[in-house]
Design an enzyme around this catalytic site. Structure first.
Site, PDB file in Angstrom:
ATOM      1  N   LYS A  89       0.801  -1.048  -0.293  1.00  0.00           N
ATOM      2  CA  LYS A  89       0.138  -0.057  -0.052  1.00  0.00           C
ATOM      3  C   LYS A  89       0.319   0.940  -0.208  1.00  0.00           C
ATOM      4  O   LYS A  89       1.909   1.062   1.026  1.00  0.00           O
ATOM      5  CB  LYS A  89      -1.045   0.093   1.331  1.00  0.00           C
ATOM      6  CG  LYS A  89      -1.539   1.697   1.177  1.00  0.00           C
ATOM      7  CD  LYS A  89      -3.003   0.961   2.713  1.00  0.00           C
ATOM      8  CE  LYS A  89      -3.763   2.478   2.571  1.00  0.00           C
ATOM      9  NZ  LYS A  89      -4.733   2.352   4.106  1.00  0.00           N
ATOM     10  N   SER A 164      -9.383   1.401   3.096  1.00  0.00           N
ATOM     11  CA  SER A 164      -8.695   2.113   2.361  1.00  0.00           C
ATOM     12  C   SER A 164      -7.726   1.754   1.268  1.00  0.00           C
ATOM     13  O   SER A 164      -7.149   1.690   0.351  1.00  0.00           O
ATOM     14  CB  SER A 164      -7.963   3.596   2.908  1.00  0.00           C
ATOM     15  OG  SER A 164      -7.065   3.405   3.746  1.00  0.00           O
ATOM     16  N   SER A 188      -9.560  -0.511   7.742  1.00  0.00           N
ATOM     17  CA  SER A 188      -9.269  -0.440   6.856  1.00  0.00           C
ATOM     18  C   SER A 188      -8.066  -2.023   5.730  1.00  0.00           C
ATOM     19  O   SER A 188      -7.744  -1.913   4.324  1.00  0.00           O
ATOM     20  CB  SER A 188      -8.176   0.646   6.267  1.00  0.00           C
ATOM     21  OG  SER A 188      -8.814   1.762   5.693  1.00  0.00           O
TER      22      SER A 188
HETATM   23  N1  GLN Z   1     -12.737   4.368   6.408  1.00  0.00           N
HETATM   24  C1  GLN Z   1     -12.046   4.426   8.031  1.00  0.00           C
HETATM   25  C2  GLN Z   1     -12.196   5.360   7.280  1.00  0.00           C
HETATM   26  O1  GLN Z   1     -12.687   6.387   6.919  1.00  0.00           O
HETATM   27  C3  GLN Z   1     -11.448   3.800   7.848  1.00  0.00           C
HETATM   28  C4  GLN Z   1      -9.871   3.761   7.934  1.00  0.00           C
HETATM   29  C5  GLN Z   1      -9.008   3.357   7.796  1.00  0.00           C
HETATM   30  O2  GLN Z   1      -8.637   2.091   8.470  1.00  0.00           O
HETATM   31  N2  GLN Z   1      -7.651   4.043   8.014  1.00  0.00           N
HETATM   32  O3  GLN Z   1     -10.936   6.879   8.423  1.00  0.00           O
END
Ligand code: GLN
Length: 488
Positions: A89, A164, A188
């Protein structure tokens, strides 16, 4: 889309297992260089439609593959990931190669060092193919917040891969890497794994070094693996985990042999099912699939009992206060001076900061900086930030009480299967609420695994979340293996 786009079905492909591939490389049946070239061929073919890779690290990959092949030819001992093609990532930094965090503000930034998780995979013989698309600074649940365009779900190109770590999950589902690294702050890794039908691991807070992770919310951020099966994910975690002198938050607790632990039967383990995770808002097909998964666990000799996590409804507001507060502080460093984009037309230093940040950050990142700054400001700190910290503690204590009675807790990973691209982009609150089942473990610091447990009638993957107490990844892996073995 490429002019001759492959049919939708051909995007999804299961790779050979890590152990099989490694064995082929070690005994010389497959050259690591050929394996990498094969993956690059598939990336060339499918990436234009999926948008999974943001950049490729071809030279680095081919050098590493050659090193592995030379060692194999000499009969030297080889690492546990010898020749295994991986993707990372783009929030994890890689030396002298693009590391954008999915943001325009880091366009052109080439860091002077590697993240520890990447160093450890390469030291074990892995071949880094490239860097994977994600929501900007890991803020999002659909990958639509990437400055470099959305990722498409390999199971249905009109749908999101989740986020994400959408690129990390889609890459595994489409076999554009054997395994990948993602990060999980509020879901994420687990949620995109669920949307793409792959295994994703949220390690315990402190289990894996975050050195070289571009920070979003430091009390929540974690690095973890995604793979096509539980054993491969467990193998990767065993290699990444463990103390790192570069990260003061990284635990010195010894690292079990997770892959071997995952081989142990789940018989006799006590499973808790929290009613709060099966309430209003849960898609009926997701519920049915997860219930089948629970039946499969009963069939493997687990006992199933209800547990109660009554503070669950507060988790989303608590998470979005804490995560945005920490983000507003972490992102202060992007000022146009030290990294990436600097605005060209500014008369004063203050203007240069303002313009660089205005041009460099996307709308969701700006929204979060504003929310977080507000929550931390004088007069609101006690009402919002401090209160959120207190409720966070309550949530964590509820999990600890539950883990006094059961070995693991199982839930749906997300309330719905993958939704359509564009469906939620204009409604941030709907997007935030969809994180309801994942943010709790993030706030509590405990570990978890997403394991695929069936599909909807339309063929979309459904994921089960297996949560276990701090540093009890082994138990989560054993249970996930039992669900996987049921072949739902
Ligand atoms: N969907 C969550 C957010 O928007 C989690 C994001 C993540 O775990 N980086 O913050």
């Amino acid at each position: 889309m490429p002019s001759q786009a492959p049919s939708a079905a051909s995007y999804v492909q299961k790779p050979a297992t890590l152990a099989e591939l490694r064995e082929a490389v070690v005994c010389g049946r497959t050259r690591a260089a050929d394996l990498a070239a094969r993956y690059y061929g598939r990336i060339e073919q499918l990436n234009p439609a999926l948008n999974v890779y943001l950049s490729l690290t071809r030279e680095r990959a081919m050098e590493q593959a050659d090193r592995v092949d030379r060692a194999a030819a000499k009969g030297d001992p080889l690492g546990p990931l010898a020749g295994i093609p991986v993707g990372v990532k783009d929030v994890l930094v890689t030396k002298a190669s693009a590391s954008t965090a999915g943001s325009r503000i880091l366009a052109g930034y080439e860091p002077p060092y590697d993240a520890t998780a990447v160093t450890r995979l390469e030291a074990a013989g892995a071949v880094l193919l490239g860097k994977l698309n994600c929501d900007e600074f890991a803020m999002g649940g659909s990958n639509e917040n990437s400055a470099y365009g959305p990722v498409h779900n390999p199971h249905d190109l009109d749908r999101v891969p989740g986020g994400s770590s959408g690129g990390s999950a889609a890459a595994v589902a489409a076999d554009l890497a054997v395994a990948t690294l993602g990060t999980d702050t509020g879901g994420s890794i687990r949620q995109p794994a669920s949307f793409c039908g792959v295994v994703g691991v949220l390690p315990t807070y402190g289990r894996v070094s975050r050195y070289g992770l571009i920070a979003f919310a430091s009390s929540l951020d974690r690095v973890g693996p995604l793979a096509a099966n539980v054993r491969d994910a467990a193998t990767l975690l065993g290699i990444m985990a463990g103390h790192d002198p570069h990260d003061a938050t990284c635990s010195t607790a010894p690292v079990p042999d997770y892959a071997a632990e995952s081989d142990r039967s789940a018989e006799g383990l006590r499973i808790g099912v929290p009613a709060e995770y099966f309430a209003e808002g849960l898609d009926s097909e997701v519920r049915a699939a997860v219930e089948k998964g629970i039946d499969a666990l009963r069939g493997s000799g687990c006992t199933v009992q209800p547990v109660s996590l009554p503070s669950t409804p507060h988790a989303v507001p608590v998470y979005y206060l804490i995560a945005t507060a920490e983000a507003s502080a972490n992102l202060a460093r992007f000022d146009g001076v030290r990294y990436g984009h600097r605005s060209a037309d500014s008369a004063t230093l203050a203007d240069m900061y303002r313009h660089s940040r205005d041009e460099g950050f996307g709308p969701e990142v700006k929204r979060r900086i504003l929310l977080g700054t507000y929550a931390l400001s004088a007069g609101y700190y006690d009402a919002y930030y401090r209160k959120a910290q207190q409720v966070r503690r309550l949530l964590a204590e509820e999990f600890l009480r539950a883990f006094a009675q059961v070995d693991a807790i199982v839930t749906p990973t997300a309330p719905t299967p993958a939704f359509k691209l564009g469906e939620k982009v204009d409604d941030p609150v709907a997007m935030y609420l969809a994180d309801i089942y994942t943010v709790t473990a993030s706030l509590a610091g405990i570990c978890g695994v997403n394991v695929p447990c069936g599909k909807t009638a339309a063929g979309l993957p459904v994921g089960m979340q297996v949560l276990a107490a701090h540093f009890n990844e082994s138990t989560a892996f054993r249970i996930a293996r039992a669900v996987e073995a049921a072949g739902l």
